[in-house]
Design a protein around this motif. Structure first.
Motif, PDB file in Angstrom:
ATOM      1  N   ILE A   1      50.151  36.252  42.789  1.00 12.75           N
ATOM      2  CA  ILE A   1      49.384  35.216  43.472  1.00 12.75           C
ATOM      3  C   ILE A   1      48.833  35.732  44.793  1.00 12.75           C
ATOM      4  O   ILE A   1      47.643  35.548  45.112  1.00 12.75           O
ATOM      5  CB  ILE A   1      50.260  33.966  43.703  1.00 12.75           C
ATOM      6  CG1 ILE A   1      50.561  33.283  42.363  1.00 12.75           C
ATOM      7  CG2 ILE A   1      49.583  32.991  44.661  1.00 12.75           C
ATOM      8  CD1 ILE A   1      51.583  32.166  42.458  1.00 12.75           C
ATOM      9  N   THR A   2      49.683  36.376  45.590  1.00 10.81           N
ATOM     10  CA  THR A   2      49.220  36.864  46.894  1.00 10.81           C
ATOM     11  C   THR A   2      48.214  37.999  46.745  1.00 10.81           C
ATOM     12  O   THR A   2      47.330  38.160  47.592  1.00 10.81           O
ATOM     13  CB  THR A   2      50.401  37.320  47.759  1.00 10.81           C
ATOM     14  OG1 THR A   2      51.196  38.285  47.045  1.00 10.81           O
ATOM     15  CG2 THR A   2      51.274  36.133  48.161  1.00 10.81           C
ATOM     16  N   PHE A   3      48.325  38.779  45.658  1.00  4.94           N
ATOM     17  CA  PHE A   3      47.323  39.824  45.420  1.00  4.94           C
ATOM     18  C   PHE A   3      45.954  39.208  45.170  1.00  4.94           C
ATOM     19  O   PHE A   3      44.955  39.611  45.782  1.00  4.94           O
ATOM     20  CB  PHE A   3      47.732  40.687  44.226  1.00  4.94           C
ATOM     21  CG  PHE A   3      46.635  41.599  43.736  1.00  4.94           C
ATOM     22  CD1 PHE A   3      46.277  42.729  44.449  1.00  4.94           C
ATOM     23  CD2 PHE A   3      45.947  41.314  42.566  1.00  4.94           C
ATOM     24  CE1 PHE A   3      45.245  43.555  44.018  1.00  4.94           C
ATOM     25  CE2 PHE A   3      44.933  42.138  42.116  1.00  4.94           C
ATOM     26  CZ  PHE A   3      44.574  43.263  42.847  1.00  4.94           C
ATOM     27  N   VAL A   4      45.893  38.225  44.274  1.00  7.61           N
ATOM     28  CA  VAL A   4      44.621  37.586  43.960  1.00  7.61           C
ATOM     29  C   VAL A   4      44.056  36.885  45.192  1.00  7.61           C
ATOM     30  O   VAL A   4      42.860  36.985  45.499  1.00  7.61           O
ATOM     31  CB  VAL A   4      44.785  36.596  42.793  1.00  7.61           C
ATOM     32  CG1 VAL A   4      43.516  35.785  42.573  1.00  7.61           C
ATOM     33  CG2 VAL A   4      45.155  37.339  41.515  1.00  7.61           C
ATOM     34  N   MET A   5      44.916  36.202  45.930  1.00  8.74           N
ATOM     35  CA  MET A   5      44.442  35.505  47.125  1.00  8.74           C
ATOM     36  C   MET A   5      43.990  36.493  48.196  1.00  8.74           C
ATOM     37  O   MET A   5      43.019  36.241  48.922  1.00  8.74           O
ATOM     38  CB  MET A   5      45.536  34.582  47.660  1.00  8.74           C
ATOM     39  CG  MET A   5      45.812  33.392  46.764  1.00  8.74           C
ATOM     40  SD  MET A   5      46.637  32.054  47.631  1.00  8.74           S
ATOM     41  CE  MET A   5      45.399  31.560  48.835  1.00  8.74           C
TER      42      MET A   5
END
Length: 390
Positions: A74-78
């Motif tokens: 999630i944090t990678f995509v965000m």
């Protein structure tokens, strides 16, 4: 070493996302700074604990391990979306009047993309149909349906209940044979994951395929106790092809090679298993199962007269933009390819590795319909096959 990298990378993503979200007026005006950063610290501590535990625990410890991988995804995509917003606004040095709107758009895009990736990773794999013309296939076998599935990664993420749903999905296709292309488990043998949950073997025995259920090993089988995993699947009626071939039906040979991942990592010769399995060029309709679509294996298989080669391993890149990195490693990494008359199909797999996320394409199960070549007055390819593009 791998957990150290995850800790460093995941921490950077986490801090960047937390800082950028708190820079938004809509967030900062509603949540006190101390409350926000204490919450961010607590989430990071759960992430850190999950990385330490790992993603293979099958008892209560499975959830922090799974949270860690999911949060990393999630944090990678965000981070990608927020970084694009920062670049567009010059990190706030130009278009200052619009920085808040641009950053808010980046945050919203990140949330939506992460949610879509989670949906694609958790949904049931789609069925992909593919016809294959095999030059030496007997007319009697024309129309034979074979189902191939790869990278199911049974373990903490996917257990017997998930597998039972895939068994029903496969049986609905009425296959003559089921081929499992490696990475059946995440790491360790599945056994009985939790008290009261069905064992693996009875679930596997639910597969209905008159020509049998066949498997080859993948690299993940060898991250744990491979021989115990082999026995578990054998108890479920699965037969393994480990550098050997069988006559699947009169005039149709099925061959499978042991996973070559370790040899590739050690830069050793990894085509010897194929040479043992198919020692000489064949004129019999032949299907080869090889978990990893390594270039040397593909070329050698084509030279030895294989009609159809089936592989997995790449996950189709799983989360964009990693697909570009995967393609640099494996030029043929997703879909169907014609290799000098041999058809190669590299499936992106039914499961996932790491975060249970896929961006963009969902997992897949392949339904292959085998076709005997049609004799006509029209010109054909030298071996009677049809071309396929990747």
């Amino acid at each position: 070493m791998f957990s150290i990298v995850l800790n460093i990378v995941g921490t950077l993503f986490h801090l960047y996302v937390a800082a950028r979200l708190y820079s938004l007026d809509a967030v900062r005006s509603r949540i006190p700074r101390r409350v926000w950063w204490v919450g961010a610290l607590l989430v990071w501590l759960v992430y850190f604990a999950g990385v330490r535990i790992g993603d293979e625990a099958l008892d209560w410890r499975w959830w922090p391990g799974q949270f860690a991988l999911t949060w990393l995804g999630i944090t990678f995509v965000m981070s990608l979306c927020l970084l694009a917003a920062d670049l567009a606004s010059g990190f706030g040095f130009w278009w200052r009047a619009h920085t808040q709107k641009i950053r808010a758009l980046g945050a919203a895009a990140g949330v939506l993309l992460a949610a879509f990736a989670l949906f694609q990773g958790m949904r049931a794999p789609v069925i992909v149909d593919q016809e294959v013309v095999m030059r030496d296939l007997p007319k009697a076998l024309d129309g034979t349906v074979i189902v191939a599935v790869s990278d199911i990664h049974l373990g903490a993420q996917r257990r017997s209940e998930w597998l039972a749903a895939r068994v029903a999905q496969i049986n609905a296709l009425q296959p003559a044979a089921v081929l499992m292309l490696g990475d059946q488990v995440e790491d360790n043998p599945v056994g009985r994951p939790l008290p009261g949950e069905p064992q693996l073997a009875p679930t596997l025995r639910g597969l209905r395929a008159p020509l049998g259920v066949w498997a080859v090993t993948g690299n993940h089988e060898f991250y744990g106790d491979a021989e115990t995993t082999v026995r578990e699947f054998e108890e479920g009626g699965v037969r393994w092809l480990r550098d050997r071939q069988v006559e699947l039906a009169p005039g149709l040979v099925l061959a499978g090679i042991e996973d070559i991942g370790r040899r590739m990592r050690n830069e050793a010769d990894y085509t010897s298993g194929l040479a043992r399995t198919i020692p000489a060029p064949t004129n019999t309709a032949t299907i080869l199962m090889s978990h990893i679509p390594a270039a040397a294996i593909i070329e050698e298989a084509s030279a030895r007269g294989v009609d159809l080669m089936l592989s997995g391993h790449t996950h189709g890149g799983q989360i964009w933009p990693f697909s570009y990195a995967v393609q640099k490693r494996f030029a043929k990494f997703d879909g169907a390819y014609d290799v000098s008359g041999m058809m190669l199909y590299v499936t992106r797999g039914a499961g996932s590795w790491g975060p249970r996320m896929r961006l963009w394409k969902p997992g897949e199960i392949i339904r292959l319909t085998l076709r005997a070549p049609k004799i006509s007055s029209q010109s054909a390819l030298p071996n009677g096959s049809v071309p396929h593009g990747g």
